[in-house]
Write an enzyme that holds these catalytic residues in place. Structure first.
Site, PDB file in Angstrom:
ATOM      1  N   LYS A   1      -1.920   0.875  -2.883  1.00 29.48           N
ATOM      2  CA  LYS A   1      -0.686   0.533  -3.596  1.00 29.48           C
ATOM      3  C   LYS A   1       0.461   1.500  -3.326  1.00 29.48           C
ATOM      4  CE  LYS A   1      -0.247  -2.570  -5.361  1.00 29.48           C
ATOM      5  NZ  LYS A   1      -0.223  -4.035  -5.532  1.00 29.48           N
ATOM      6  N   ASP A   2       0.188   2.624  -2.688  1.00 24.98           N
ATOM      7  CA  ASP A   2       1.289   3.521  -2.307  1.00 24.98           C
ATOM      8  C   ASP A   2       2.251   2.813  -1.357  1.00 24.98           C
ATOM      9  OD1 ASP A   2      -0.027   5.412  -3.751  1.00 24.98           O
ATOM     10  OD2 ASP A   2      -0.199   6.877  -2.136  1.00 24.98           O
TER      11      ASP A   2
END
Ligand code: PMP
Length: 332
Positions: A44-45
Site C-alpha cells: 500500500k505504500d
C-alpha cells in the site's frame, strides 16, 4: 539537488523472490514481489505515494495539511510514513477488528487513530464514510483509496513495469487478491498492454464477492468467511471498473496459512495471510496450466503485524486453523 533521497523516493523497486519449494513442486517459476520491503512495510505504500503525489499536483493537498483515510491499516501506515516525509499529518479511521499490532503501529508512527465498529459499506457508519465525513467537516484531504484511481495508476506506473523488467518480459501470469483492487487492476492494465497473452488472475478469500463478480458478473456470492486482513471486497470499486481477468479462484484460509508457514519455516519469508491467498492462487494456476510457466504474485505485507493472531496457537485453534499441515496437503 542531492543525489540522495528521503524514504518517499524509495517506495517500490522491490525484489522478485523465487518461492523455491512451490516452484519445484509445480515445475513453474512461482515468484513473489517483496512488497513487505517497502518503507511502510506493505504494497500500500505505492498507492499512498501515488495518491499523495496526485493530490499535490492537482492542488487538493496543501503544505501542512492533514490526510484522512479509512483503512484496514496498511494504507494508513503508508500515508503516515510517506506523509511525514512530505510534511503532512494523518488521521486514520480503522475497524476495531483489525490486528492490534497495526493499530498500535499507527499510533506509534504518530497518526491520530480512531477505531470504529466494523460495519458493511452500505451502513453510514462504515469506516470509509466516517473518513469522508471528517474530510468534509474539517477541510482535510480524503485519500479515498477505494475509488481514487491514482491508486491503480501507481501500480500501472510502477508494479507492472517492474514485473515486466524483472522477468525480462517472460511473465506468463499475474495473480493478486483484491482490497481496493488497485494492485490487480493497475498491474493487469500494464502487463496486458505489453502482452495480451499474460493471464491475469484474481485470488479471492471467502466472504468476498470478487470471484463472483469476475466469474458471473454479479456480486451475489459472498458466502463464507476469512480471517485475512486488507482483502475481501464486496463491491466494484472505481479502481476495478473496466477490468477483466482470465480467471478467478476462491481460496480457503487454511491453504493460505499452510503456505505462509512453509515459507516461514523453510524459506525465511515471514508473511501475512493475504500473501498466502495470492500464492495459493499462483499454485492453482500452475497446476491447471502445467509446468513451464512464470507466475508472479504479490507478497503484500509481513507477518510481524499479525503475530497475536496468525502466529498464536490459541487464536488459531479458536478459528479451527492448523499451522502444522504439510505443504503437500494443499496440492491434492
Ligand atoms: N494485502 C494486504 C495486507 C492489504 O493491506 C491490502 C490493501 N488493503 C491488499 C492485500 C490488497 O491491495 P489492494 O488494495 O491494492 O487491492
Amino acid at each position: 539537488m542531492s543525489q540522495y533521497h528521503g524514504i518517499d523516493y524509495h517506495v517500490g523497486n522491490t525484489p522478485l523472490i523465487r518461492l523455491r519449494r512451490l516452484s519445484e513442486l509445480t515445475g513453474c517459476e512461482i515468484l513473489g514481489k517483496a512488497e513487505f520491503m517497502n518503507p511502510g512495510g506493505s504494497v500500500k505504500d505505492r498507492a499512498a505515494l501515488g495518491i499523495i503525489t496526485d493530490a499535490e499536483a492537482n492542488g487538493r493537498l496543501k503544505p501542512g495539511s492533514t490526510i484522512v483515510e479509512g483503512t484496514a491499516g496498511n494504507t494508513g501506515i503508508g500515508l503516515t510514513v510517506i506523509g511525514h516525509a512530505k510534511g503532512y499529518r494523518s488521521h486514520i479511521v480503522i475497524p476495531e477488528t483489525q490486528a492490534p499490532e497495526k493499530i498500535q503501529l499507527l499510533r506509534t508512527l504518530g497518526a491520530t487513530v480512531q477505531t470504529v465498529p466494523e460495519k458493511p459499506y452500505k451502513d453510514p457508519s462504515n469506516y470509509n464514510h466516517i473518513a469522508r465525513r471528517f474530510a468534509e467537516e474539517k477541510g482535510w484531504f480524503w485519500a479515498n483509496q477505494f475509488d481514487n484511481t491514482a491508486n491503480r495508476l501507481a501500480h500501472y506506473r510502477t508494479t507492472g513495469p517492474e514485473i515486466w523488467q524483472q522477468t525480462g518480459g517472460a511473465v506468463n501470469a499475474f495473480v493478486a487478491s483484491v482490497g481496493t483492487g488497485g494492485t490487480l487492476a493497475g498491474t493487469a492494465l500494464f502487463l496486458k498492454e505489453r502482452n495480451p497473452q499474460v493471464a491475469v488472475v484474481c485470488a479471492d478469500p471467502f466472504g468476498a464477492a470478487m470471484w463472483s463478480w469476475f466469474t458471473h458478473g454479479n456480486t451475489e456470492t459472498n458466502d463464507g468467511d476469512s480471517v485475512a486482513e486488507g482483502i475481501g471486497q464486496g463491491r466494484v470499486t472505481k479502481n476495478l471498473e473496466g477490468i477483466q481477468v482470465d480467471c478467478a479462484y476462491r481460496i480457503e484460509d487454511q491453504i493460505a496459512l499452510t503456505i505462509i508457514n512453509q515459507l516461514l519455516r523453510e524459506e525465511g519469508l515471514f508473511l501475512g495471510l493475504s500473501s498466502g491467498i495470492n500464492i495459493a492462487g499462483a499454485v492453482r494456476l500452475a497446476r491447471e496450466r502445467g509446468p513451464g510457466q512464470t507466475i508472479v504474485t504479490i507478497l503484500c505485507d509481513s507477518g510481524h503485524k499479525y503475530q497475536s493472531k496468525l502466529f498464536n496457537a490459541t487464536w488459531l485453534a479458536a478459528q479451527k486453523l492448523d499451522p502444522q499441515l504439510p505443504l503437500e496437503s494443499i496440492l491434492v
